[in-house]
Write an enzyme that holds these catalytic residues in place. Structure first.
Site, PDB file in Angstrom:
ATOM      1  CG  MET A   1       3.041   0.630  -5.401  1.00 57.88           C
ATOM      2  SD  MET A   1       1.386   1.199  -6.084  1.00 57.88           S
ATOM      3  CE  MET A   1       1.549   3.008  -5.713  1.00 57.88           C
TER       4      MET A   1
ATOM      5  CB  SER B   1      -3.489   0.079  -4.965  1.00 56.60           C
ATOM      6  OG  SER B   1      -4.104   1.267  -5.174  1.00 56.60           O
TER       7      SER B   1
ATOM      8  CD  GLU C   1      -2.609  -1.134   2.730  1.00 55.15           C
ATOM      9  OE1 GLU C   1      -3.881  -1.384   2.718  1.00 55.15           O
ATOM     10  OE2 GLU C   1      -2.007  -0.694   3.744  1.00 55.15           O
ATOM     11  CB  CYS C   2       0.464   4.205   0.352  1.00 57.22           C
ATOM     12  SG  CYS C   2       0.699   6.147  -0.196  1.00 57.22           S
ATOM     13  N   GLY C   3       3.394   3.735   0.303  1.00 54.68           N
ATOM     14  CA  GLY C   3       4.626   3.958   0.497  1.00 54.68           C
ATOM     15  C   GLY C   3       5.464   2.513   0.162  1.00 54.68           C
TER      16      GLY C   3
END
Length: 453
Positions: free
Chosen positions: A347, A434, A343-345
């Site tokens: 990724m 994502s 997730e986010c960081g």
């Protein structure tokens, strides 16, 4: 919104188990009025008095709960109460569970009292917890009373405890603020916290600096707690009667698809944005959780699947780049077709490179094709429904980076208010990634699919 099963102490009680605990909901006219500082100060003040304090945060925030949990002694995580991601029954249940052994429950709101759909006011009404409005009085005098009156009377159904003046310049300034609270307004005044940087909490681009990074955190909290001791908040608020949710178990009866599955979870200064409810959900579905640090560990624990949450990888570029053994272990894990969810960081770390706002670029793991570049402005914000391979999860996004990639997404998030295109969801083999931070209890079966070997 449906009627609440949690009511004020003087309301008629249903024949269900209930528990009375002093409780207060801390809100404000807007962000940056000092909600987090006041909530943390309250938690610290009463914890130092020997009380068992449980603290919650409204909305999807990760940073404030870290601070609030430490301010309350660190014995329990501060759970997020989010009416859209979690739902009414889950919010009721989390507070009910805390009320079983707490001497005081504190809930910090998000943004302004009436901001958002649902808002902090909606949650306060649902739970029946009176609201303390924290108002930053900088550049304000008697108008303080008008702001307080508006907050108290904008909605008749909102339980309103009173107001606290924050960032007050002097004793004379405090007097002028009180002059605005005319007796006919009938708004309780809890006092004033003087302006000062000695207990201010440092910030960076996603919000507060992570609590573990503030070297003098407890000294700051102690000074803020001293300020609370000089107000009427030194006394416990009235007790609220919390009634048990009629839903005994929010997870489906036979939801144990992760029984025996070992999940490795990245957790350190670079990867720390974890919902406590997500961890609970994975455990309740049978998973065994093993935490590791991509910053300092050189190998992975013996696990079947990996979970990379968000955080601040851009602040640790050199350390992440200079840990080749960890990157090699991750490539081997992926080559063996073992699941990874990022997730986010998380990724960003799995991309080929990451560039910070100063232009420094570092090589990352390279499991995902593409390069991330930090920006000076917010690039994504808001609730979205995430169409993951196993089903739809409710989620939130908040990031300052952009990705340059030729990868074709398997799906996009659907924004709650459909104002623009949602975040892309990528899949490479058993790796799903994502910008979306997913809330696993919103669809446990879909969450389980992300980690099944």
């Amino acid at each position: 919104m449906s009627d609440s099963v949690i009511r004020f102490p003087d309301a008629p009680q249903h024949q269900v188990p209930h528990h009375r605990v002093p409780a207060l909901f801390i809100s404000a006219p807007a962000s940056h009025h000092g909600k987090t500082t006041v909530t943390a100060a309250l938690a610290r003040y009463h914890t130092l008095r020997g009380l068992r304090v449980r603290v919650f945060k409204t909305g999807p925030d990760f940073l404030d709960p870290m601070l609030l949990a430490l301010a309350a002694g660190g014995g329990h995580p501060a759970y997020q109460l989010d009416l859209w991601m979690a739902g009414e029954e889950a919010c009721r249940k989390m507070v009910w569970d805390a009320a079983q052994d707490a001497d005081l429950i504190l809930i910090e709101g998000v943004m302004g009292l009436f901001d958002g759909q649902p808002s902090s006011a909606d949650l306060a009404v649902l739970l029946g917890v009176p609201i303390l409005a924290v108002i930053d009085a900088t550049g304000m005098a008697q108008t303080f009373g008008a702001v307080a009156y508006g907050l108290a009377h904008f909605r008749k159904d909102v339980p309103f405890a009173g107001v606290l003046a924050n960032a007050v310049a002097s004793a004379r300034h405090a007097e002028m603020l009180q002059e605005g609270l005319r007796p006919d307004l009938n708004i309780p005044y809890f006092g004033a916290l003087l302006r000062g940087k000695d207990f201010a909490l440092p910030e960076r681009h996603l919000g507060l600096v992570q609590a573990a990074e503030v070297v003098d955190l407890y000294a700051r909290l102690d000074r803020a707690a001293e300020g609370i001791g000089n107000t009427k908040l030194a006394d416990l608020p009235p007790a609220v009667t919390f009634e048990r949710s009629q839903v005994d178990d929010l997870l489906p009866t036979l939801t144990t698809p992760l029984c025996g599955v070992r999940i490795g979870i990245a957790q350190d200064a670079a990867f720390s944005f974890l919902y406590p409810a997500n961890l609970d959900c994975l455990r309740e579905m049978g998973a065994t959780l093993h935490f590791f640090s991509p910053l300092s560990d050189h190998s992975l624990p013996d696990v079947d699947s990996l979970y990379f949450p968000g955080g601040y990888p851009e602040l640790h570029l050199q350390s992440l780049q200079d840990n080749p053994s960890m990157k090699a272990a991750l490539r081997e894990h992926h080559a063996n077709d073992k699941p990874i969810f990022a997730e986010c960081g998380g990724m960003l770390y799995l991309l080929e490179s990451l560039t910070d706002k100063a232009g420094k670029r570092a090589n990352m793991v390279g499991l995902l094709r593409g390069h991330a570049i930090m920006q000076g402005r917010l690039q994504g914000l808001g609730y979205q429904s995430a169409a993951m391979p196993g089903g739809v999860l409710r989620a939130h996004t908040f990031h300052h980076s952009v990705i340059e990639t030729e990868m074709i997404p398997i799906a996009r998030g659907e924004r709650l208010h459909n104002t623009s295109a949602g975040e892309k969801i990528f899949q490479q083999g058993h790796l799903v990634a994502s910008y979306l931070h997913c809330y696993f209890p919103s669809n446990p079966v879909a969450a389980a699919q992300l980690f099944l070997p």
